[in-house]
Design a protein around this motif. Sequence first.
Motif, short mmCIF file in Angstrom:
data_model
loop_
_atom_site.label_atom_id
_atom_site.label_comp_id
_atom_site.label_asym_id
_atom_site.label_seq_id
_atom_site.Cartn_x
_atom_site.Cartn_y
_atom_site.Cartn_z
N UNK A 1 -74.70 -33.44 -85.42
CA UNK A 1 -75.64 -32.95 -84.42
C UNK A 1 -74.86 -32.03 -83.49
N UNK A 2 -75.27 -30.78 -83.40
CA UNK A 2 -74.57 -29.82 -82.56
C UNK A 2 -75.20 -29.76 -81.16
N UNK A 3 -74.35 -29.91 -80.14
CA UNK A 3 -74.79 -29.78 -78.75
C UNK A 3 -73.93 -28.72 -78.08
N UNK A 4 -74.48 -28.09 -77.05
CA UNK A 4 -73.74 -27.09 -76.29
C UNK A 4 -73.21 -27.66 -74.99
N UNK A 5 -72.04 -27.22 -74.59
CA UNK A 5 -71.48 -27.51 -73.27
C UNK A 5 -71.21 -26.16 -72.61
N UNK A 6 -71.83 -25.93 -71.45
CA UNK A 6 -71.77 -24.62 -70.80
C UNK A 6 -71.39 -24.78 -69.33
N UNK A 7 -70.12 -24.56 -69.03
CA UNK A 7 -69.62 -24.67 -67.67
C UNK A 7 -68.58 -23.58 -67.42
N UNK A 8 -68.21 -23.42 -66.16
CA UNK A 8 -67.16 -22.46 -65.79
C UNK A 8 -65.79 -23.08 -66.03
N UNK B 1 -67.76 -38.87 -73.00
CA UNK B 1 -68.97 -39.56 -73.44
C UNK B 1 -69.24 -39.29 -74.92
N UNK B 2 -69.09 -38.04 -75.35
CA UNK B 2 -69.33 -37.69 -76.75
C UNK B 2 -68.34 -38.41 -77.66
N UNK B 3 -67.09 -38.48 -77.24
CA UNK B 3 -66.08 -39.17 -78.05
C UNK B 3 -66.42 -40.65 -78.19
N UNK C 1 -68.35 -25.52 -77.01
CA UNK C 1 -68.05 -25.29 -75.61
C UNK C 1 -68.02 -23.80 -75.30
N UNK C 2 -68.73 -23.41 -74.27
CA UNK C 2 -68.72 -22.02 -73.81
C UNK C 2 -68.36 -21.95 -72.33
N UNK C 3 -67.66 -20.90 -71.97
CA UNK C 3 -67.19 -20.68 -70.60
C UNK C 3 -68.15 -19.72 -69.88
N UNK D 1 -77.58 -18.58 -81.92
CA UNK D 1 -76.54 -18.47 -82.94
C UNK D 1 -76.04 -19.84 -83.38
N UNK D 2 -75.68 -20.66 -82.41
CA UNK D 2 -75.10 -21.96 -82.74
C UNK D 2 -76.16 -23.01 -83.09
N UNK D 3 -77.39 -22.75 -82.65
CA UNK D 3 -78.52 -23.64 -82.95
C UNK D 3 -78.25 -25.08 -82.50
N UNK D 4 -77.76 -25.20 -81.28
CA UNK D 4 -77.55 -26.53 -80.72
C UNK D 4 -78.91 -27.16 -80.41
N UNK D 5 -78.94 -28.50 -80.38
CA UNK D 5 -80.20 -29.19 -80.12
C UNK D 5 -80.44 -29.39 -78.62
#
Length: 408
Positions: free
Chosen positions: A25-32, A51-53, A70-72, A90-94
């Motif tokens: 299951x792909x999830x996105x993490x988007x922070x600075x 938490x994911x681990x 992970x995106x910055x 593109x990444x098709x995260x849920x």
Amino acid sequence: MLFKGCHNDIPMGNEETIPPKENIIKVGILHSLSGTMAISETAVVEAELLAIKEINRNGGVLGKQIEAIIEDGASDWLTFRDKARKLIDKDQVVTVFGCWTSASRQAVLPVFEAKNHMLWYPVQYEGQECSRNIFYTGATPNQQIEPAVKWLLQNKGDEFFLVGSDYIFPRTANLIIKQQLDALGGKTVGENYLPLGNIGVGSIISKIQATLPHGGIIFNSLNGDSNVAFFKQIHAAGLGADKYPVMSVSIAEEEVRQMGVEYLRGHYAAWNYFQTVETPENIKFVDSFKAEYGADRVTNDPMESAYVMVYLWKQAVEKAGSEMDLEAIRVSAIGQQFNAPHGMVTMHPNHHISKTVRIGQVRDDGLFDIVYSSDTSVAPIPWNRFVPETQNYRCDWTDPHKGGKYEV
């Protein structure tokens, strides 16, 4: 740990065997992870990854392992917008876990609404918003700002100087504070803003000294690196916490650790979680975080909210029976409970969670003595009751006839 994308040298532990694509299951993490907000947001990413681990180690979600991409956002709101599109298209995260500032959240909000996607947002904010595409696990003003003002009026005085970064959260927060002070008999003696990341705080210090010559309350909603300059200069100017107590709503243990306790000792912060909360769940959370990232590390409120939201998402997905059916997940998220490190939380129909309110004072070791804690968990009120234009608004996504925001 499964991850892809920008990770800014965040330690991840040993990488595990990657399962087949159908079991991911792909999830996105988007922070600075760079720029002025990295001082705060990097640790939030670490909490989400923890938490994911843990979830992956315990069987994943619906028998599948979570892959974090992970995106910055780089402390730039247009970058946040573009990265949100990339994660979805593109990444098709849920789902995406992300943002800190309201500027970044509002930059990505149209993306999530246009694409009917899902964002989980972990940080306290100004409220005045209600989106079916966002779940908010940070505090609303009635769970942080309002009780902080009330406590200050009861314990520290009635003259307030307001200082904040120049974007929507501090300006809206200060609007609420001014309305609340008017209603409760307090006084706003000054109000100043700095562009986000600006360190030119000298003129603000001078104005505080001029308007509060004998002391008074400084209510601080600065974010990012501006706080470093602010606290160092009020310290150099001799504005000690005994006469000029600063109440912050974006300063927590991680910022104290990086800035230096000598500049913040004795000052205050309003949050729902502090590392010093005494619950079995918090002992486990702190121990797990230190084991993963280092014994010298600290935990804080946004990190706890970020950690909790990953688990709330997991529970909602499992109740829905699908990581792909976002509408079913939205419905399943309502009413979800989690025994969080700071106490039990419940997701309300307005997409916000109940939270215990706490006020802490910085002590010698950089942690916080808890000087106030609400007797019970406080229900979230996104539309503020001190702002005349919105005091009658409510938000409820369980009633399709109300369409989320409605007026009573």
